[in-house]
Motif scaffolding. Structure first.
Motif, PDB file in Angstrom:
ATOM      1  N   PRO A   1       0.838  -1.199   0.000  1.00 25.76           N
ATOM      2  CA  PRO A   1       0.000   0.000   0.000  1.00 25.76           C
ATOM      3  C   PRO A   1       0.872   1.248   0.000  1.00 25.76           C
ATOM      4  CG  PRO A   1       0.004  -1.038   2.161  1.00 25.76           C
ATOM      5  CD  PRO A   1       0.758  -1.953   1.244  1.00 25.76           C
ATOM      6  N   MET A   2       0.383   2.279  -0.653  1.00 27.32           N
ATOM      7  CA  MET A   2       1.126   3.542  -0.738  1.00 27.32           C
ATOM      8  C   MET A   2       1.192   4.206   0.643  1.00 27.32           C
ATOM      9  SD  MET A   2       2.309   5.323  -3.500  1.00 27.32           S
ATOM     10  CE  MET A   2       3.592   6.481  -3.096  1.00 27.32           C
ATOM     11  N   PHE A   3       0.076   4.098   1.352  1.00 23.56           N
ATOM     12  CA  PHE A   3      -0.016   4.816   2.637  1.00 23.56           C
ATOM     13  C   PHE A   3      -0.392   3.862   3.764  1.00 23.56           C
ATOM     14  CE2 PHE A   3      -1.265   7.879  -0.647  1.00 23.56           C
ATOM     15  CZ  PHE A   3      -0.367   8.898  -0.399  1.00 23.56           C
ATOM     16  N   GLU A   4      -0.106   4.304   4.974  1.00 23.86           N
ATOM     17  CA  GLU A   4      -0.617   3.580   6.132  1.00 23.86           C
ATOM     18  C   GLU A   4      -0.994   4.596   7.197  1.00 23.86           C
ATOM     19  OE1 GLU A   4       2.764   1.214   7.120  1.00 23.86           O
ATOM     20  OE2 GLU A   4       3.720   2.798   8.279  1.00 23.86           O
ATOM     21  N   LYS A   5      -1.723   4.089   8.191  1.00 24.94           N
ATOM     22  CA  LYS A   5      -2.146   4.988   9.256  1.00 24.94           C
ATOM     23  C   LYS A   5      -1.147   4.886  10.398  1.00 24.94           C
ATOM     24  CE  LYS A   5      -6.737   6.092   9.912  1.00 24.94           C
ATOM     25  NZ  LYS A   5      -8.121   5.686  10.202  1.00 24.94           N
ATOM     26  N   ASP A   6      -0.653   6.013  10.831  1.00 24.52           N
ATOM     27  CA  ASP A   6       0.247   6.018  11.992  1.00 24.52           C
ATOM     28  C   ASP A   6      -0.545   5.623  13.234  1.00 24.52           C
ATOM     29  OD1 ASP A   6       3.043   7.913  12.870  1.00 24.52           O
ATOM     30  OD2 ASP A   6       1.725   6.957  14.343  1.00 24.52           O
ATOM     31  N   GLU A   7      -0.090   4.557  13.917  1.00 25.48           N
ATOM     32  CA  GLU A   7      -0.884   4.023  15.023  1.00 25.48           C
ATOM     33  C   GLU A   7      -0.984   4.999  16.184  1.00 25.48           C
ATOM     34  OE1 GLU A   7      -0.041   0.047  16.346  1.00 25.48           O
ATOM     35  OE2 GLU A   7      -0.029  -0.713  14.284  1.00 25.48           O
ATOM     36  N   VAL A   8       0.009   5.865  16.301  1.00 27.78           N
ATOM     37  CA  VAL A   8       0.002   6.805  17.417  1.00 27.78           C
ATOM     38  C   VAL A   8      -0.798   8.061  17.076  1.00 27.78           C
ATOM     39  CG1 VAL A   8       1.438   8.154  18.992  1.00 27.78           C
ATOM     40  CG2 VAL A   8       2.262   5.950  18.125  1.00 27.78           C
ATOM     41  N   THR A   9      -0.421   8.701  15.960  1.00 26.85           N
ATOM     42  CA  THR A   9      -1.045   9.991  15.629  1.00 26.85           C
ATOM     43  C   THR A   9      -2.323   9.819  14.833  1.00 26.85           C
ATOM     44  OG1 THR A   9       0.180  10.159  13.563  1.00 26.85           O
ATOM     45  CG2 THR A   9       1.221  11.079  15.539  1.00 26.85           C
ATOM     46  N   ASN A  10      -2.551   8.593  14.299  1.00 25.91           N
ATOM     47  CA  ASN A  10      -3.718   8.331  13.472  1.00 25.91           C
ATOM     48  C   ASN A  10      -3.689   9.083  12.139  1.00 25.91           C
ATOM     49  OD1 ASN A  10      -5.499   6.378  13.928  1.00 25.91           O
ATOM     50  ND2 ASN A  10      -7.085   7.660  14.867  1.00 25.91           N
ATOM     51  N   LYS A  11      -2.542   9.665  11.813  1.00 32.95           N
ATOM     52  CA  LYS A  11      -2.426  10.391  10.547  1.00 32.95           C
ATOM     53  C   LYS A  11      -2.021   9.437   9.437  1.00 32.95           C
ATOM     54  CE  LYS A  11      -1.132  15.036  12.052  1.00 32.95           C
ATOM     55  NZ  LYS A  11       0.050  15.830  12.424  1.00 32.95           N
ATOM     56  N   ILE A  12      -2.335   9.827   8.216  1.00 40.25           N
ATOM     57  CA  ILE A  12      -1.932   9.023   7.071  1.00 40.25           C
ATOM     58  C   ILE A  12      -0.507   9.388   6.678  1.00 40.25           C
ATOM     59  CG2 ILE A  12      -2.364   8.667   4.622  1.00 40.25           C
ATOM     60  CD1 ILE A  12      -5.158   8.391   5.175  1.00 40.25           C
ATOM     61  N   LYS A  13       0.325   8.363   6.521  1.00 36.48           N
ATOM     62  CA  LYS A  13       1.712   8.645   6.138  1.00 36.48           C
ATOM     63  C   LYS A  13       2.162   7.658   5.068  1.00 36.48           C
ATOM     64  CE  LYS A  13       3.866   5.670   9.580  1.00 36.48           C
ATOM     65  NZ  LYS A  13       4.788   5.490  10.675  1.00 36.48           N
ATOM     66  N   PHE A  14       3.261   7.979   4.397  1.00 34.30           N
ATOM     67  CA  PHE A  14       3.789   7.058   3.394  1.00 34.30           C
ATOM     68  C   PHE A  14       4.233   5.771   4.086  1.00 34.30           C
ATOM     69  CE2 PHE A  14       4.503  11.110   1.169  1.00 34.30           C
ATOM     70  CZ  PHE A  14       3.907  10.814  -0.039  1.00 34.30           C
ATOM     71  N   SER A  15       3.828   4.633   3.510  1.00 34.67           N
ATOM     72  CA  SER A  15       4.220   3.410   4.194  1.00 34.67           C
ATOM     73  C   SER A  15       5.646   3.024   3.832  1.00 34.67           C
ATOM     74  CB  SER A  15       3.258   2.269   3.872  1.00 34.67           C
ATOM     75  OG  SER A  15       3.307   1.949   2.505  1.00 34.67           O
ATOM     76  N   HIS A  16       6.101   3.378   2.667  1.00 37.59           N
ATOM     77  CA  HIS A  16       7.492   3.117   2.325  1.00 37.59           C
ATOM     78  C   HIS A  16       8.132   4.386   1.788  1.00 37.59           C
ATOM     79  CE1 HIS A  16       7.243  -1.103   3.146  1.00 37.59           C
ATOM     80  NE2 HIS A  16       8.467  -1.304   2.693  1.00 37.59           N
ATOM     81  N   ASN A  17       8.314   4.384   0.500  1.00 37.59           N
ATOM     82  CA  ASN A  17       9.073   5.447  -0.140  1.00 37.59           C
ATOM     83  C   ASN A  17       8.123   6.429  -0.815  1.00 37.59           C
ATOM     84  OD1 ASN A  17      10.573   6.872  -2.038  1.00 37.59           O
ATOM     85  ND2 ASN A  17      12.085   5.235  -2.184  1.00 37.59           N
ATOM     86  N   PRO A  18       8.207   7.678  -0.476  1.00 37.03           N
ATOM     87  CA  PRO A  18       7.271   8.653  -1.066  1.00 37.03           C
ATOM     88  C   PRO A  18       7.453   8.823  -2.572  1.00 37.03           C
ATOM     89  CG  PRO A  18       8.936   9.753   0.263  1.00 37.03           C
ATOM     90  CD  PRO A  18       9.113   8.289   0.476  1.00 37.03           C
TER      91      PRO A  18
END
Length: 594
Positions: free
Chosen positions: A440-457
RNA sequence: GGGGGUGUAGCUCAGUUGGUUAGAGCGAUCGCCUGUCACGCGAUAGGUCGAGGGUUCGAGUCCCUUCACUCCCGCCA
């Protein structure tokens, strides 16, 4: 003729009998019979037994000489008697009768023996690394590393890749690991960063029109160490190709790895065409995105079973109602395993903080039943359904865990390893490679709940990102892939995003506006807008490849001069304090120490 | 930042429930030994038991603090 030696210590054979020769090397071992002295002389190439007796005027001097002293001996090659031949060394049919000897390099009393298979504390090995490196196994590991690297160079060059160096002093990047920083003297208050990987440079090389690039690239990341992770620096086979799709990269790397592992290891390859497993499949079937495929155990989701009325295992049923899932591991023909086998695994899982692993064995006398503490909670029909779902037969057993998805993945993954080991299912003489694809391109940060790049942007999404897809960014897949071998992540790579507009869109999902991107990745984004070719690549970790080939569990065993876990070089005493003048030059001042 | 393990002679380690003078192998030094290949035999030297504090008549051993090394978690796009 060279004044130190006529032959190396692995060269003399029966053909050389009666020759006057000279050898130079280290005194590996002495066997002193009082009037007769054996000396094993060692160099990089091997060992030759040399002999001297009391008739020789040099006898007493040589007898006193310490192990690991570097000497030159001059003497005659003679054959050994049949019963004194040493089959363990290549020069074992002959020995050299010493005439004269000369000390080339004296040796103090050793802090650690060189000729020994004993293990030593890391501290002393690293402090005296030059002695440690004389020892057989690690000496051979380092030679292996050299050979693998030259092999890689020649293979890559053969298929049209060009090797380029990229800068070591570059700029700090906002994402990823901590950077190592280098203060700039000419630009007060500014810093270079050592590259975490030549990621942006290799893309710029493609945009510059070079088509195929590789490099044995040093990478620097200021993160804490692990057994398979050096603190500070490590090496990647960094490569990038233009006008390629995922499959083209796979073909190059797969062939290269197959060639390397066939050439430098006697272990078998489980697959010469590496299977491709999607990220989501891998997380389900193995609980991890780095599955060890030597282990045949597979995880299956059986959550639905627990909404049946004829299943009364209330603990799981309740959890399932509140959103947990149930996954199980099937073990074949384990009906005769003692109860302690099952209980130990349950206990082990509880020790990890999980709620344990429920288990039972499928049995059939007249009727199908489940043997085990929780067997009574399942009807015959429910058991039949489970067996169908997971492809089980009578005599097989299952282990079940119930938890929220990510915790469930963790525990089932660990349980798969543990059970595999306990049942002795893992063949140590195999390399099992696979590709993990469709990250997946993105994942949810478990702490902040924000969407972030899961690997390489900089990875290319697998779609054009229309309105509908943008609503569910977590569903967007990328042309992003990993190579895994025996449960070890060897590398990750991607087809890169070479379209600036698409890049802005993706970054905006992760919370960066256009200005942020322009500022933080100015070099890249600018270059992409001047005619960038579609391109992609990968970067297999050299150190881990060598670890697999050398069968080592610790990266220090395949690294010539490693740092310790606290990122210190005990031999060179790095890091070190610097003079006030140096700091002044760099416009730096230090806070007072505690 | 957090958790586990280890720390005794130059090296690798043993050391019982807290009890006399802390042991072994390798290495070092000295002596004996002409066919070993982990040679053998004998002797000698070598210790702040990681450091500091405490409990105790008595601590290598128990307790507390701390340091070093290591493994793991966090971290490693």
């Amino acid at each position: 003729m060279n004044k130190y030696r006529t032959h190396n210590c692995n060269e003399l054979r029966k053909d050389d009998l009666e020759k006057d020769i000279s050898l130079s090397g280290w005194i590996n071992k002495k066997r002193d019979h009082g009037n007769l002295l054996f000396i094993d002389l060692r160099d990089n190439y091997g060992v030759t037994q040399c002999i001297i007796d009391k008739e020789n005027k040099n006898f007493l001097d040589l007898e006193k000489t310490q192990l690991e002293t570097v000497i030159k001996i001059q003497g005659k090659v003679v054959s050994r008697l049949e019963e004194t031949i040493n089959k363990d060394i290549a020069t074992g049919e002959i020995e050299v009768v010493i005439n004269t000897f000369q000390i080339l390099g004296n040796c103090k009393e050793l802090p650690m023996p060189v000729f020994s298979d004993q293990e030593y504390a890391e501290e002393i090995r690293l402090k005296y690394r030059f002695l440690d490196l004389r020892r057989k196994k690690i000496h051979e590991n380092i030679i292996l590393r050299s050979k693998v690297i030259s092999f890689i160079r020649s293979e890559m060059t053969k298929i049209g890749f060009l090797e380029f160096q990229t800068p070591i002093l570059t700029s700090s990047s906002p994402e990823g690991a901590r950077d190592f920083l280098v203060p700039s003297r000419l630009n007060p208050g500014k810093f270079y960063a050592l590259p975490q990987a030549p990621q942006q440079f290799k893309q710029l090389i493609m945009i510059s029109g070079f088509d195929k690039y590789f490099q044995i690239a040093p990478c620097f990341r200021d993160e804490d160490a692990r057994a398979d992770r050096s603190p500070g620096e490590f090496y990647q086979l960094d490569l990038e190709m233009s006008f390629v799709e995922q499959e083209d990269v796979f073909n190059v790397v797969e062939k290269l790895l197959v060639n390397i592992f066939k050439k430098f290891s006697t272990k078998k390859l489980m697959y010469e065409n590496f299977p491709k497993i999607t990220y989501s499949d891998s997380m389900l079937k193995y609980g991890s995105d780095k599955p060890d495929l030597r282990n045949p155990l597979i995880i299956t989701d059986i959550t639905e079973i627990f909404s049946r009325d004829d299943v009364s295992f209330e603990i799981f049923k309740k959890l399932v109602k509140s959103g947990s899932r149930v996954r199980c591991i099937l073990t074949k023909n384990t009906k005769d395993k003692p109860r302690s086998f099952f209980e130990n695994i349950d206990k082990w899982a509880k020790g990890l903080g999980a709620s344990g692993l429920a288990y039972f064995t499928f049995e059939k006398e007249k009727n199908l039943s489940a043997k085990g503490p929780i067997g009574k909670f399942f009807s015959e029909q429910a058991l039949t359904e489970i067996m169908k779902k997971i492809n089980a037969e009578v005599g097989d057993s299952i282990f079940m865990a119930c938890d929220k998805k990510s915790d469930l993945e963790k525990i089932t993954s660990l349980a798969r390893e543990k059970i595999g080991q306990d049942l002795n299912l893992i063949d140590e003489n195999i390399f099992a490679f696979c590709w993990i694809v469709d990250y997946p391109m993105f994942e949810k940060d478990e702490v902040t709940n924000k969407i972030k790049f899961s690997h390489n942007p900089f990875s290319m999404p697998q779609s054009d990102l229309n309105e509908k897809e943008l609503e569910n960014p977590l569903d967007i897949l990328a042309f992003q892939y990993d190579i895994v071998c025996n449960g070890i992540e060897l590398s990750s790579g991607a087809i890169r995003n070479h379209k600036p507009e698409l890049m802005y869109k993706l970054f905006s999902i992760a919370g960066y506006n256009k200005n942020d991107v322009d500022e933080k990745f100015s070099g890249m984004i600018n270059a992409l807008s001047y005619g960038a070719p579609p391109h992609g690549g990968i970067a297999p970790g050299i150190d881990r490849i060598i670890m697999l080939l050398a069968n080592e569990k610790n990266i220090r065993e395949v690294t010539m001069f490693p740092m310790n876990q606290n990122a210190q070089d005990l031999m060179m005493r790095a890091p070190s304090e610097v003079s006030v003048e140096q700091l002044k030059d760099l416009n730096l001042s230090l806070k007072n120490k505690k």
